[in-house]
Motif scaffolding. Sequence first.
Motif, PDB file in Angstrom:
ATOM      1  N   ASN A  12      -8.594  -7.226  -1.056  1.00  0.00           N
ATOM      2  CA  ASN A  12      -7.512  -7.137  -2.024  1.00  0.00           C
ATOM      3  C   ASN A  12      -6.824  -8.489  -2.044  1.00  0.00           C
ATOM      4  OD1 ASN A  12      -5.824  -5.422  -3.830  1.00  0.00           O
ATOM      5  ND2 ASN A  12      -4.231  -6.101  -2.424  1.00  0.00           N
ATOM      6  N   SER A  67     -10.539  -9.552  -7.419  1.00  0.00           N
ATOM      7  CA  SER A  67      -9.404  -8.678  -7.170  1.00  0.00           C
ATOM      8  C   SER A  67      -8.141  -9.199  -7.857  1.00  0.00           C
ATOM      9  CB  SER A  67      -9.170  -8.553  -5.657  1.00  0.00           C
ATOM     10  OG  SER A  67      -8.001  -7.824  -5.383  1.00  0.00           O
ATOM     11  N   SER A 111      -8.331  -3.518  -5.935  1.00  0.00           N
ATOM     12  CA  SER A 111      -9.124  -3.748  -4.722  1.00  0.00           C
ATOM     13  C   SER A 111     -10.597  -3.782  -5.105  1.00  0.00           C
ATOM     14  CB  SER A 111      -8.871  -2.636  -3.705  1.00  0.00           C
ATOM     15  OG  SER A 111      -7.527  -2.629  -3.290  1.00  0.00           O
TER      16      SER A 111
END
Length: 360
Positions: A200, A351, A357
Amino acid sequence: MTDLKKSLRVLVVGCGNMGSSHAMAYHNLSEFTICGLVSTGKSKESLNQKLGNTYALFDDYKEALNSTRPDIVCISTYPDTHEEFALMALEKGCHVFMEKPLADTVEGAERIAQKALEVGKKLVVGYILRHHPSWQRFVELSQNLGKPLVMRMNLNQQSKGEMWNVHRNLMKSLSPIVDCGVHYIDVMCQMTRSKPVQVNAIGARLTDDVPEWNYNYGQLQIRFEDGSVGWYEAGWGPMVSETAFFIKDVFGPKGSVSIVAKKASASGKSDSVESHTQTETIRYHPASLDENNQFTESDTFINLEDEPDHLELCTREQQYLYKAIKENIDLRPHLEDAVNSLRIAFACDQSIRTQRSVDL
């Protein structure tokens, strides 16, 4: 087979910060002879002057490759040329030293690695921290801390002058967390020895000097299969803060290990290439407690006598390349690691752009 009874002829392509350092290493090592310096601008003239004005200069890479017939091509150009230049060198039967990242796409990196294996030539990627004794010890000590690990690293650069020019040029093809992040993602993978499963990331574009699709500040987070987590942060530009810009530490159930670099983290040093590899001291903290919840052991401060500067690290990289050629070292694990760290870094880019994510 490469004849190792005589020095190996090296064509140095790209004469900026890293290319200049590698050229200096080749110049000082008897195992190599520089057969040409290549750049599109004036950097090759400046570098040649530093080296005694003894080397042939070229504006065009293809012309230089054809006329000098090198044993090795050292590529330290901007990443958007890496794939083309590496494939040309490998097809000509040259070994390659490539500054990181291996390419500006994962697919390009895979093509370069596959071509090196197909033609039976050595390809070494410039993961300079792998050759630093203190970083080697940092990774080694992290593996005594139990699992899961928490890894925290950053390298924010308050860049100005020529370094801001370099960073702006780099950001025409890559983000800071891809260009620099591959080093620290590689370190995290060495520490955990576990499969990364999710990333992420967040990013911000803080200046119109950066292309609209890119950003000059980013932070990535990685989750590993063994429960370990890590973050890395990188920012480039004159607006970047120098407060807490140099953090390198890891902790687990049994304690923590940190790189303490007072000189490297001093004000005004954040965009210094020389300072980025300095460690000075490693702090090892055991977490064991007695019945009164007091620590049973004091922290240990490890000062390694072998603290190479940037040029010495570049020299060690080239000595490793020579050893890989001479001893026919199988570099497939090295190439797999280089492609893997790049794949993770580009997933972080994805991301940021999708604001989601990414599973690996």
